[in-house]
Motif scaffolding. Structure first.
Motif, PDB file in Angstrom:
ATOM      1  N   ALA A 185       0.848  -1.191   0.000  1.00 34.58           N
ATOM      2  CA  ALA A 185       0.000   0.000   0.000  1.00 34.58           C
ATOM      3  C   ALA A 185       0.883   1.240   0.000  1.00 34.58           C
ATOM      4  O   ALA A 185       2.021   1.219   0.461  1.00 34.58           O
ATOM      5  CB  ALA A 185      -0.942   0.005   1.198  1.00 34.58           C
ATOM      6  N   SER A 186       0.322   2.342  -0.489  1.00 35.69           N
ATOM      7  CA  SER A 186       1.045   3.601  -0.590  1.00 35.69           C
ATOM      8  C   SER A 186       0.305   4.654   0.220  1.00 35.69           C
ATOM      9  O   SER A 186      -0.884   4.922  -0.026  1.00 35.69           O
ATOM     10  CB  SER A 186       1.146   4.044  -2.059  1.00 35.69           C
ATOM     11  N   TYR A 187       1.000   5.244   1.204  1.00 38.19           N
ATOM     12  CA  TYR A 187       0.406   6.275   2.055  1.00 38.19           C
ATOM     13  C   TYR A 187       0.953   7.633   1.632  1.00 38.19           C
ATOM     14  O   TYR A 187       2.160   7.841   1.549  1.00 38.19           O
ATOM     15  CB  TYR A 187       0.731   6.010   3.519  1.00 38.19           C
ATOM     16  N   GLU A 188       0.042   8.571   1.404  1.00 40.32           N
ATOM     17  CA  GLU A 188       0.426   9.884   0.885  1.00 40.32           C
ATOM     18  C   GLU A 188      -0.163  10.985   1.753  1.00 40.32           C
ATOM     19  O   GLU A 188      -1.378  10.988   2.035  1.00 40.32           O
ATOM     20  CB  GLU A 188      -0.083  10.043  -0.549  1.00 40.32           C
ATOM     21  N   LEU A 189       0.686  11.895   2.209  1.00 41.87           N
ATOM     22  CA  LEU A 189       0.252  13.097   2.925  1.00 41.87           C
ATOM     23  C   LEU A 189      -0.012  14.194   1.891  1.00 41.87           C
ATOM     24  O   LEU A 189       0.906  14.627   1.189  1.00 41.87           O
ATOM     25  CB  LEU A 189       1.319  13.547   3.925  1.00 41.87           C
ATOM     26  N   LEU A 190      -1.265  14.616   1.788  1.00 43.39           N
ATOM     27  CA  LEU A 190      -1.619  15.565   0.739  1.00 43.39           C
ATOM     28  C   LEU A 190      -0.990  16.926   0.961  1.00 43.39           C
ATOM     29  O   LEU A 190      -0.781  17.685   0.016  1.00 43.39           O
ATOM     30  CB  LEU A 190      -3.148  15.699   0.664  1.00 43.39           C
ATOM     31  N   VAL A 215       5.257  17.573   0.562  1.00 43.71           N
ATOM     32  CA  VAL A 215       5.924  17.418  -0.730  1.00 43.71           C
ATOM     33  C   VAL A 215       6.750  16.142  -0.780  1.00 43.71           C
ATOM     34  O   VAL A 215       7.366  15.845  -1.802  1.00 43.71           O
ATOM     35  CB  VAL A 215       6.833  18.645  -1.001  1.00 43.71           C
ATOM     36  N   GLU A 216       6.784  15.400   0.312  1.00 45.92           N
ATOM     37  CA  GLU A 216       7.553  14.164   0.348  1.00 45.92           C
ATOM     38  C   GLU A 216       6.874  13.098  -0.504  1.00 45.92           C
ATOM     39  O   GLU A 216       5.649  13.106  -0.674  1.00 45.92           O
ATOM     40  CB  GLU A 216       7.694  13.674   1.785  1.00 45.92           C
TER      41      GLU A 216
END
Length: 400
Positions: free
Chosen positions: A182-187, A190-191
């Protein structure tokens, strides 16, 4: 024998042989056998045809994709090694996209007795959650609670492109990744996205507090298998367990550490709570020590007291009842309180102020006077070995 076998084969297949019936009985037997062979051969041929058509229909989409890729490789004149690498990765991705079979999708399993279903979920889910130090510790100290936790879990397959959760939504469950990635993204960051693989977990804080998702979790590739621990059901189950106090202590330590590192409670991230942190907090909450000699000494103290005469046994049992009633039947505090009484230093003032709220509780050995202990100095305690018979206190031997 070869002639007989040849003749029997010709009755099931459109073939001929020089051996023929010579009378009416043989001719009738041959006719019946031919009809039977015709039916059997037609059934076998139809089954083979249906199986081939099913496999052909099942693989038609995959073959069309492979044909397009092979056509692209041929038109672009790619090297043989690169072409083989592309095809092998495509086949591997096709295998990963197949969802895992879940017990909830098999209706007959729902009719099993509750005891068998609990055992089934324990064998399926237990190896997946004991990677977390807290769940591993719970399994070792309270297996019944471990079974109940496994029974409340659910599993789910998420295909490529779907979201597991989105930013801002209320967190309801803790997630274990049991298959795929799974891919976790902080909206708001910029990381690049964080990759969460098999054996990792996310959103543990929901078990101990109310929170909202601070990012978005999506399937990275193929099909991802997740195991969900519903926070509400988890809290109901553990509230009636024998390790309720240890879990409350773990929750306080977890939230305190998270607030120290992340700020206010509402800013605790979904990813907070690494393996090293959880392992350390579990050791602090459950009093896990590597000093087994100290632990055996506490257990030996309890055994020595109970192996004395009947009068001392009665006093010990009554004190144990009073203490466990106050301590909610907590065996760890029981042993600490028991051994803390007999190992109290003589120089300590009798009316010293207790250090913790635990020390203000009724003592485990209230009602057992020093005189009753001294009367057993040469009684039944004298038959014990040297390790459990005396405690060295300033050079003087004090009988337990």
């Amino acid at each position: 024998y070869a002639t007989s076998f040849h003749w029997s084969i010709t009755q099931f297949t459109p073939a001929s042989m020089e051996i023929t019936p010579t009378n009416a009985i043989e001719r009738a037997y041959t006719i019946g056998l031919i009809y039977f062979g015709l039916v059997l051969f037609s059934t076998l041929l139809g089954s083979i045809t249906n199986t081939i058509n099913y496999l052909r229909h099942r693989n038609s989409e995959r073959r069309s994709v492979e044909n397009l890729v092979q056509r692209y490789i041929a038109e672009r004149r790619l090297s043989l090694g690169l072409g083989n690498s592309i095809m092998s990765n495509l086949r591997r991705s096709a295998q990963m996209q197949k969802p895992r079979l879940h017990g909830s999708g098999i209706p007959p399993l729902k009719t099993l007795p509750i005891r068998i279903r609990r055992q089934l979920k324990e064998e399926v889910f237990s190896p997946l959650i004991v990677v977390h130090p807290l769940f591993a510790q719970v399994k070792s100290v309270d297996f019944g609670l471990h079974l109940s936790i496994c029974h409340t879990m659910t599993e789910e397959s998420i295909t490529h492109g779907e979201e597991i959760f989105n930013v801002g939504s209320l967190v309801e469950s803790m997630y274990f990744i049991t298959g795929g990635e799974a891919s976790y993204e902080l909206l708001s960051s910029v990381e690049p996205p964080f990759q969460i693989g098999i054996g990792e977990w996310i959103c543990e804080a929901v078990l101990w507090s109310t929170m909202h998702h601070s990012g978005r979790l999506m399937v990275a590739s193929g099909c991802t298998e997740i195991l969900k621990v519903n926070a509400a059901r988890f809290q109901v189950v553990v509230s009636h367990s024998s390790v309720w106090f240890q879990l409350k202590r773990y929750a306080r330590l977890f939230v305190k550490r998270a607030v120290q590192e992340s700020g206010p409670l509402k800013y605790i991230g979904d990813l907070w709570g690494s393996y090293s942190i959880c392992k350390k907090l579990t050791g602090q909450a459950f009093g896990v020590q590597h000093d087994t000699k100290h632990r055996d000494k506490k257990i030996g103290t309890l055994l020595v007291l109970f192996d004395s005469d009947e009068v001392l046994q009665q006093h010990t049992f009554q004190a144990w009842k009073r203490h466990t009633r106050w301590q909610k039947r907590n065996p760890i505090r029981l042993l600490k309180r028991l051994c803390g009484y007999v190992e109290k230093s003589k120089e300590e003032p009798e009316e010293a102020k207790p250090e913790t709220a635990l020390d203000e509780a009724p003592g485990i050995l209230d009602g057992i006077t020093q005189d009753s202990l001294d009367t057993n100095k040469h009684g039944s305690l004298s038959s014990l070995d040297g390790k459990n018979q005396h405690i060295m206190d300033g050079g003087n031997k004090q009988v337990i």
